[in-house]
Design an enzyme around this catalytic site. Sequence first.
Site, PDB file in Angstrom:
ATOM      1  N   HIS A  33       2.840 -31.399  10.823  1.00 33.40           N
ATOM      2  CA  HIS A  33       3.244 -30.581  11.965  1.00 33.40           C
ATOM      3  C   HIS A  33       2.580 -31.072  13.254  1.00 33.40           C
ATOM      4  CE1 HIS A  33       3.824 -27.429   8.701  1.00 33.40           C
ATOM      5  NE2 HIS A  33       4.989 -27.424   9.318  1.00 33.40           N
ATOM      6  N   GLN A  57      16.475 -17.691   5.834  1.00 35.04           N
ATOM      7  CA  GLN A  57      16.656 -18.935   5.073  1.00 35.04           C
ATOM      8  C   GLN A  57      16.043 -18.869   3.684  1.00 35.04           C
ATOM      9  OE1 GLN A  57      14.466 -21.000   8.256  1.00 35.04           O
ATOM     10  NE2 GLN A  57      13.459 -22.190   6.650  1.00 35.04           N
ATOM     11  N   ASP A 147      12.583 -33.140   6.040  1.00 37.08           N
ATOM     12  CA  ASP A 147      13.752 -32.268   5.861  1.00 37.08           C
ATOM     13  C   ASP A 147      14.974 -33.003   6.410  1.00 37.08           C
ATOM     14  OD1 ASP A 147      12.442 -29.653   4.900  1.00 37.08           O
ATOM     15  OD2 ASP A 147      11.267 -30.160   6.670  1.00 37.08           O
ATOM     16  N   GLN A 150      18.263 -31.150   7.028  1.00 39.31           N
ATOM     17  CA  GLN A 150      18.071 -30.132   8.060  1.00 39.31           C
ATOM     18  C   GLN A 150      18.137 -30.734   9.454  1.00 39.31           C
ATOM     19  OE1 GLN A 150      14.975 -26.860   7.839  1.00 39.31           O
ATOM     20  NE2 GLN A 150      13.962 -28.209   9.291  1.00 39.31           N
ATOM     21  N   SER A 182       3.376 -31.130   3.067  1.00 38.27           N
ATOM     22  CA  SER A 182       4.218 -29.938   3.064  1.00 38.27           C
ATOM     23  C   SER A 182       3.339 -28.710   2.898  1.00 38.27           C
ATOM     24  CB  SER A 182       5.227 -30.006   1.901  1.00 38.27           C
ATOM     25  OG  SER A 182       5.876 -28.764   1.729  1.00 38.27           O
ATOM     26  N   SER A 183       3.731 -27.626   3.529  1.00 42.71           N
ATOM     27  CA  SER A 183       2.990 -26.382   3.346  1.00 42.71           C
ATOM     28  C   SER A 183       2.991 -25.955   1.889  1.00 42.71           C
ATOM     29  CB  SER A 183       3.607 -25.282   4.223  1.00 42.71           C
ATOM     30  OG  SER A 183       3.486 -25.614   5.594  1.00 42.71           O
TER      31      SER A 183
END
Length: 286
Positions: A33, A57, A147, A150, A182-183
């Site tokens: 991020h 989502q 992503d 996305q 990734s979270s």
Amino acid sequence: MKIVRTITELRNQLRGQLRTSFVPTMGNLHQGHLSLMRIAAQHGDPVVASIFVNRLQFAPNEDFDQYPRTLKADAEKLEAEGVYVLFAPDEKELYPEPQEFRVHPPEDLGDILEGEFRPGFFVGVTTVVLKLFQCVQPQVAVFGKKDYQQQMIVRRMCQQFALPTQIISAETVRDTDGLALSSRNGYLNEAERNEAPWLHKTLQSLRSRVISGRATQSLSPAEVLEMENAACGALRHRRWVPDYVSVRKRANLKPASASELRAQEPLVIVAAARLGQTRLIDNLEV
């Protein structure tokens, strides 16, 4: 850094700004991020970030309630990166009434791959992104390539709605062992974390096979399908549960024809697989 909670505060803070760059997130920020914030700073000023866990989502069986919310730590990281405004609305601010108007991506892009295994996911994504764009009105927005589908859908949405926002795609940030940041990596236990890089290794192996096949000008769709099935089988052998491992055209995420394979059509390998209770996604351009 200003932390604002309402759309009115946000618009007042950004009044007169014509070069705003924007990074929408769901929080629980990691180095991936933060790399997006740095890229945003290269393309506009000021930089605005948002943190909002978007219920639209998440399917009923997904991890909306468990999704990590770490606003205080996130704000400290963003301030250290020089972010100008953090927009952190609650649900009642962004959805003061049921969100009955929604954006529906075309089926041939929104209902394949991630859209097939997470029905309605991209409707939720595009609806909240459009709403955030209306709030921030950025000149530039940055999305990560992890992503892959996305960021492609968001770019197409901007084109079709003539939004004045340029979408910048940022390369995936990986740990030293190749695992895409990734979270959801935080859900992995120690054994799973040690195993998790195997998804990236599987994509690297498949990419090598595709490149070798293309070098001889003989690669066919049937052979690609066989390679995809072999990759899924290798993951299952290691106790993964793959949703898909698929070689697609970068232009539209459709399978490549025999002539397109021979013509060196730009490709991407996309994958999603579950390791224990954690679903991981990754991709690799060919």
